[in-house]
Write an enzyme that holds these catalytic residues in place. Structure first.
Site, PDB file in Angstrom:
ATOM      1  CG  ASN A 135      -0.340  -0.110   2.523  1.00 51.33           C
ATOM      2  OD1 ASN A 135       0.802  -0.539   2.641  1.00 51.33           O
ATOM      3  ND2 ASN A 135      -1.076   0.268   3.560  1.00 51.33           N
ATOM      4  CG  HIS A 195      -6.970  -6.320   5.548  1.00 51.40           C
ATOM      5  ND1 HIS A 195      -6.167  -5.457   6.260  1.00 51.40           N
ATOM      6  CD2 HIS A 195      -8.241  -5.972   5.851  1.00 51.40           C
ATOM      7  CE1 HIS A 195      -6.930  -4.629   6.962  1.00 51.40           C
ATOM      8  NE2 HIS A 195      -8.193  -4.920   6.719  1.00 51.40           N
ATOM      9  CG  ASP A 216      -0.284  -4.232  10.627  1.00 52.57           C
ATOM     10  OD1 ASP A 216       0.121  -3.672   9.585  1.00 52.57           O
ATOM     11  OD2 ASP A 216      -1.475  -4.190  10.996  1.00 52.57           O
ATOM     12  CG  HIS A 218      -0.092   6.523  10.322  1.00 52.75           C
ATOM     13  ND1 HIS A 218      -0.505   6.491   9.015  1.00 52.75           N
ATOM     14  CD2 HIS A 218      -0.555   5.377  10.892  1.00 52.75           C
ATOM     15  CE1 HIS A 218      -1.192   5.374   8.798  1.00 52.75           C
ATOM     16  NE2 HIS A 218      -1.231   4.686   9.916  1.00 52.75           N
TER      17      HIS A 218
END
Length: 430
Positions: free
Chosen positions: A91, A178, A304, A308
């Protein structure tokens, strides 16, 4: 390339031995080893020696979101956490759905030199869930992609998921799902239950995860391919995977460190650092995933790691991004939740955080036993140390760790990538 004599290490937490590392390999393991005259000695007395950790689920953000993380900063964080290999999720922006993008990520990892980077290719074009991506081209590229995932989004269309499983079967690939039924999680903010009602936050039901896992296990049993479940988080999911394995179905699964330790109660603070996908669950779920990891129902721990920038987390809960940092704290959390509680041994940790993820990801030089002839990918950890997590000390560009201020056991003292230290004395060495 220097030679290193690592002395007095507890191999997988057990037998004390020395390791001689030279020319990128473990040359010998034993006592009274003869080392080259120019070999550097690393005193590992009291330290546990493990094979280099392998993370099957890392978000490095580059290309496109270099304000959150880069391949360089992300692999530095990986090295500090004891990882010698990471699998980079697709992503990015542009999405890693072509041979060109996965090769770019692979080369960035090779140039950084702190950990080997294995790109994960997207299952569908743009991760939009409507058309298969160039799976074969990515598999044949220089990056040799073998794991594919739309992580962050579910491959919700059953027919498309079936075609993906059939396609990768030709070259032994893996589809990493997912598991999130989108129609059951529209606007969801946290685990669905009494607490979500009290807090006024839209609930995220366990069945949204469990329904996809059950469906995909059956699809994969029909196709005969390889299915991996990302970040499993509920008691029901553990039970479904356990039943499938008893029937001989081909499925592997992962759990994150934060789902091994943290619960939905933290959402009561409305601090967006605890907002994650899938959400933090109940104490009962935490106990179930710990049990599942201990008995092998859950195959691996995967971080994971989801960095951010400050502005994406320092805001109201509903507007905040999902995700938490994980690379630098993963081993400490696993020690705290699984080793110190006697649920697992250090040998089990090596299995769940090195051997099995390397096997699932199909990488040959990682996840090898600490023995002569193996690539010198290894980590030395001090299990008696304690440290308080300080976000500002992270090697990551981002600071969104849910363990801020927590005192955790264990400290990575050294990490070696093919015989070259990336971390020494608890600090970056390159």
């Amino acid at each position: 390339m220097s030679a290193y004599l690592i002395t007095g290490a507890k191999i997988l937490g057990g037998e004390v031995a020395d390791l001689l590392v030279d020319n990128g390999e473990i040359v010998a393991v034993g006592t009274n080893l003869e080392a080259p005259a120019d070999a550097e000695t690393v005193d590992a007395k009291g330290l546990v020696a493990l094979p280099g950790l392998v993370d099957l689920h890392t978000h490095l953000r580059e290309p496109g979101r270099e304000d959150a993380e880069t391949v360089l900063t992300g692999t530095r964080a990986a090295a500090m956490g004891g990882f010698t290999a990471v699998f980079a999720m697709a992503n990015t922006d542009p999405v890693a759905d072509t041979a060109g993008v996965v090769e770019q990520v692979w080369r960035l990892g090779r140039d950084a030199g702190y950990a080997d980077v294995f790109p994960i290719g997207a299952v569908t074009v743009g991760r939009k869930g409507t058309q298969l991506a160039e799976l074969g081209a990515m598999a044949d590229s220089a990056a040799r992609v073998r794991v594919f995932s739309d992580d962050g989004d579910c491959v919700w269309d059953a027919a498309l998921m079936r075609r993906a499983l059939e396609y990768v079967k030709a070259f032994g690939g893996v589809i990493a799902q997912h598991a999130q039924e989108p129609r059951l999680t529209q606007g969801a903010q946290m685990n669905e239950g009494a607490l979500s009602g009290v807090l006024g936050l839209t609930g995220w039901p366990s069945v949204a995860e469990e329904a996809i896992i059950a469906r995909d296990i059956l699809l994969n049993a029909h196709v005969g391919s390889k299915l991996h479940i990302c970040h499993l988080s509920t008691k029901g999911s553990v039970e479904i995977v356990r039943a499938a394995k008893k029937r001989g179905y081909e499925v592997t699964a992962e759990v994150t460190p934060h789902h091994l330790l943290l619960t939905e109660d933290l959402a009561a603070s409305y601090n967006p650092v605890y907002k994650v996908n899938p959400p933090l669950r109940t104490k009962e779920d935490v106990e179930a995933v710990r049990e599942g990891l201990a008995d092998g129902t859950i195959d691996i721990v995967a971080t994971d790691h989801a960095p951010h920038p400050v502005e994406d987390k320092d805001c109201e809960w509903s507007a905040a991004a999902f995700g938490m940092l994980g690379l630098e704290t993963a081993l400490s959390v696993v020690q705290h939740a699984m080793v110190d509680t006697k649920l697992m041994t250090w040998a089990d940790v090596a299995d769940r955080m090195s051997y099995r993820p390397a096997e699932i990801g199909q990488v040959a030089d990682h996840g090898r036993p600490l023995e002569a002839g193996a690539a010198a990918n290894l980590v030395l950890v001090d299990p008696s140390a304690e440290r308080t997590v300080v976000p500002g000390e992270s090697a990551s560009l981002s600071r969104n760790t849910p363990f801020d201020g927590m005192t955790l056991p264990g400290q990575v003292v050294a990490t070696f990538l093919r015989g070259t230290p990336t971390v020494l004395n608890g600090k970056l060495a390159r």
